[in-house]
Design an enzyme around this catalytic site. Structure first.
Site, PDB file in Angstrom:
ATOM      1  N   SER A   6       0.821  -1.335  -0.011  1.00 23.71           N
ATOM      2  CA  SER A   6      -0.034   0.022   0.177  1.00 23.71           C
ATOM      3  C   SER A   6       0.739   1.041   0.042  1.00 23.71           C
ATOM      4  O   SER A   6       0.523   2.269  -0.727  1.00 23.71           O
ATOM      5  CB  SER A   6      -0.898  -0.151   1.283  1.00 23.71           C
ATOM      6  N   ARG A  10       1.474   4.217  -3.113  1.00 21.87           N
ATOM      7  CA  ARG A  10       1.296   5.808  -2.824  1.00 21.87           C
ATOM      8  C   ARG A  10       2.863   6.480  -2.736  1.00 21.87           C
ATOM      9  O   ARG A  10       2.700   7.729  -3.408  1.00 21.87           O
ATOM     10  CB  ARG A  10       0.935   6.000  -1.270  1.00 21.87           C
ATOM     11  N   GLY A  78      -5.965  -3.948  -7.464  1.00 24.19           N
ATOM     12  CA  GLY A  78      -7.151  -2.966  -7.188  1.00 24.19           C
ATOM     13  C   GLY A  78      -6.746  -1.414  -6.688  1.00 24.19           C
ATOM     14  O   GLY A  78      -7.384  -0.565  -6.808  1.00 24.19           O
ATOM     15  N   ARG A 106     -13.742  -6.729 -10.558  1.00 28.30           N
ATOM     16  CA  ARG A 106     -13.934  -6.126  -9.384  1.00 28.30           C
ATOM     17  C   ARG A 106     -14.751  -4.817  -9.448  1.00 28.30           C
ATOM     18  O   ARG A 106     -14.921  -4.084 -10.544  1.00 28.30           O
ATOM     19  CB  ARG A 106     -12.495  -5.803  -8.729  1.00 28.30           C
ATOM     20  N   GLN A 153      -9.250   2.424  -0.264  1.00 25.64           N
ATOM     21  CA  GLN A 153      -8.802   2.797  -1.505  1.00 25.64           C
ATOM     22  C   GLN A 153      -9.768   3.814  -2.018  1.00 25.64           C
ATOM     23  O   GLN A 153      -9.363   4.767  -2.850  1.00 25.64           O
ATOM     24  CB  GLN A 153      -9.078   1.391  -2.285  1.00 25.64           C
ATOM     25  N   ASP A 299      -6.810  -7.682   4.842  1.00 22.88           N
ATOM     26  CA  ASP A 299      -6.028  -8.542   3.595  1.00 22.88           C
ATOM     27  C   ASP A 299      -5.360 -10.000   4.348  1.00 22.88           C
ATOM     28  O   ASP A 299      -4.972 -10.854   3.758  1.00 22.88           O
ATOM     29  CB  ASP A 299      -4.878  -8.013   3.114  1.00 22.88           C
ATOM     30  N   ARG A 330     -12.651 -14.079  -1.490  1.00 22.69           N
ATOM     31  CA  ARG A 330     -11.619 -14.820  -0.435  1.00 22.69           C
ATOM     32  C   ARG A 330     -12.383 -15.909   0.554  1.00 22.69           C
ATOM     33  O   ARG A 330     -11.832 -16.703   1.152  1.00 22.69           O
ATOM     34  CB  ARG A 330     -10.830 -14.045   0.311  1.00 22.69           C
TER      35      ARG A 330
HETATM   36  C1  S3P Z   1      -5.608  -1.133   0.140  1.00 25.61           C
HETATM   37  C2  S3P Z   1      -6.917  -1.145   0.979  1.00 25.61           C
HETATM   38  C3  S3P Z   1      -7.566  -2.261   1.253  1.00 25.61           C
HETATM   39  C4  S3P Z   1      -6.922  -3.589   0.820  1.00 25.61           C
HETATM   40  C5  S3P Z   1      -5.886  -3.545  -0.268  1.00 25.61           C
HETATM   41  C6  S3P Z   1      -5.086  -2.353  -0.120  1.00 25.61           C
HETATM   42  C7  S3P Z   1      -4.997   0.154   0.150  1.00 25.61           C
HETATM   43  O1  S3P Z   1      -8.884  -2.513   0.095  1.00 25.61           O
HETATM   44  O2  S3P Z   1      -7.648  -4.718   0.855  1.00 25.61           O
HETATM   45  O3  S3P Z   1      -5.073  -4.687  -0.409  1.00 25.61           O
HETATM   46  O4  S3P Z   1      -3.764   0.239  -0.345  1.00 25.61           O
HETATM   47  O5  S3P Z   1      -5.567   1.012   0.173  1.00 25.61           O
HETATM   48  P1  S3P Z   1      -9.959  -1.462   0.622  1.00 25.61           P
HETATM   49  O6  S3P Z   1      -9.528  -0.240   0.794  1.00 25.61           O
HETATM   50  O7  S3P Z   1     -10.827  -1.560  -0.712  1.00 25.61           O
HETATM   51  O8  S3P Z   1     -10.582  -2.483   1.572  1.00 25.61           O
END
Ligand code: S3P
Length: 418
Positions: A6, A10, A78, A106, A153, A299, A330
């Site tokens: 993550s 960023r 994603g 998704r 996200q 996760d 999952r």
């Molecule tokens: C993430 C947020 C999570 C997580 C993903 C990474 C991020 O998803 O499951 O692997 O980096 O912001 P969600 O915020 O959609 O739950």
């Protein structure tokens, strides 16, 4: 541990739109982050590396991105797709975000709907799935929105769009989710107003390049923590793990199952808390997982499900419907894997009940999901487990197999795995 996925995404995104050069150490070189690197290169950003975790990003400034020559392919990621949708919503060119078969299934309306409210000209495929097509617009207007799903996200996508909006954009989340975007924007000099679950950003802010150290990924450490915690005789020290409180649900859940985890050497890297974690094995016990912890361990459920199977007693997980829309469903994929290994489970819409007591050998399908593959690879101890469809481990954890084997696992990767 490899760098946090993550945080790595960023760093690349914010470094790309900063003024000046940003040096990053510890960047994850998994395929998901490399997809983000390639995306920004296609928009005219010069990026050296990553080489042994080090990258140098020559930021083009807030308004310096250029139209890509082709669709932007974000592979399995994603995070890349939802954050980029926000970041690109205010650009003055057309572009399209595409992904692999898993990403193409998704849900994207959760991000395109608020962006539409901001005035973005954005479309998904029928059904709200990728590709996401963005058309040059007349600029974004700020919004004050309350999110219906707990999603870092989506929150991040809205905040990044807010950088390009006219005025102050505010987002309120239903429960706290990971706050890496907020911390990193602050590190790049952008002041956010944060009060409880509400965060606001002023449009027009510019980012100042900086140096970033990426902590080890607690989501990657989770496979080792969960496996070692439930094996009496294990003793593992994992150095430099990110322990942001919005990510440590896995530690709380394992501790409530009886795990012995000790923190030491607490410090800060790139505005993120970091620690060394020592885990000593014991027999875990089943618990009812507090639904309030779900977003803080979102996760880690494949690893938690696998640990629950070897625990004593029953583990119940509820309030985790989001697991159905990750890289795979999952809940379904884990239940199928557990069944194949002789574990009794009851599946619900938003979770699963698992009868502990141990797993037998057998063959499972990871459903192409990196975290399912690693969870079952590290949980199998008593008898051989064959896991099909493991290629995507490289999206988040290149070198997983050799690192795991170096601390006593016995994992063999077959080259003919599809
Ligand atoms: C993430 C947020 C999570 C997580 C993903 C990474 C991020 O998803 O499951 O692997 O980096 O912001 P969600 O915020 O959609 O739950």
């Amino acid at each position: 541990m490899p760098g946090d996925k993550s945080i790595s995404h960023r760093c690349v995104m914010l470094g790309a739109i900063a003024d000046g050069g940003t040096r990053v150490r510890g960047l994850l070189d998994g395929e998901d982050v490399l997809a983000t690197v390639t995306a920004f290169r296609s928009m005219g950003v010069d990026i050296d590396g990553p080489h042994e975790g080090e990258a140098f990003i020559r930021g083009v400034g807030r308004d310096g991105l250029q139209a890509p020559a082709a669709d932007i392919d974000l592979g399995n990621s994603g995070t890349a797709m939802r954050l980029l949708a926000g970041l690109l919503a205010g650009q003055r060119y057309d572009c399209a975000l595409v992904g692999d078969a898993s990403l193409s299934r998704r849900p994207m309306r959760r991000i395109t709907e608020p962006l539409t409210l901001m005035g973005a000209r954005i479309e998904t495929a029928h059904g709200g799935t990728p590709p996401i097509r963005l058309r040059a617009g007349k600029g974004l207007a700020s919004i004050d929105c309350t999110m219906s799903v707990a999603s870092a996200q989506v929150k991040s996508g809205i905040l990044l769009a807010g950088l390009y909006a006219n005025g102050r954009t505010c987002v309120t989340e239903p429960v706290p989710t990971r706050d890496h975007t907020e911390r990193m924007l602050a590190a790049f000099g952008v002041a956010l107003a944060r009060e409880g679950r509400r965060t606001c950003i002023e449009g027009g802010a510019r980012l100042a390049a900086t140096e970033m150290d990426v902590p080890g990924d607690i989501s990657s450490a989770a496979f080792f923590l969960a496996a070692a915690a439930g094996r009496p005789g294990s003793d593992l020290l994992i150095r430099g793990v990110g322990v942001n409180p919005t990510r440590t649900g896995i530690l709380t859940i394992l501790e409530r199952m009886g795990a012995d985890i000790c923190w030491s050497n607490r410090r800060t890297a790139g505005r993120e808390p970091v620690a060394d974690l020592r885990v000593q094995g014991t027999t875990l016990v089943g618990i009812d997982v507090d639904p309030g912890l779900v977003p803080l361990a979102i996760d880690e459920f494949p690893a938690i499900f696998a640990a629950a199977a070897t625990a004593r007693g029953v583990t119940r997980v509820t309030g985790a419907a989001e697991l159905r829309v990750k890289e795979s469903d999952r809940i379904a994929a884990s239940a199928e894997a557990l069944n194949a290994l002789g574990v009794s489970v009851q599946v619900g819409d938003d979770g699963m009940t698992i009868e502990g007591g141990g797993m037998s050998g057998g063959e499972v399908d990871s459903a192409g999901d990196h975290r399912i593959a690693m969870a079952f690879a590290s949980a199998s101890a008593a008898a051989p487990v064959r896991i099909r469809n493991c290629r995507n481990v490289v999206t988040s954890f290149p070198g997983f197999e050799s690192l795991a084997n170096s601390v006593g696992f016995d994992i063999e990767v077959s080259l003919d795995d599809p």
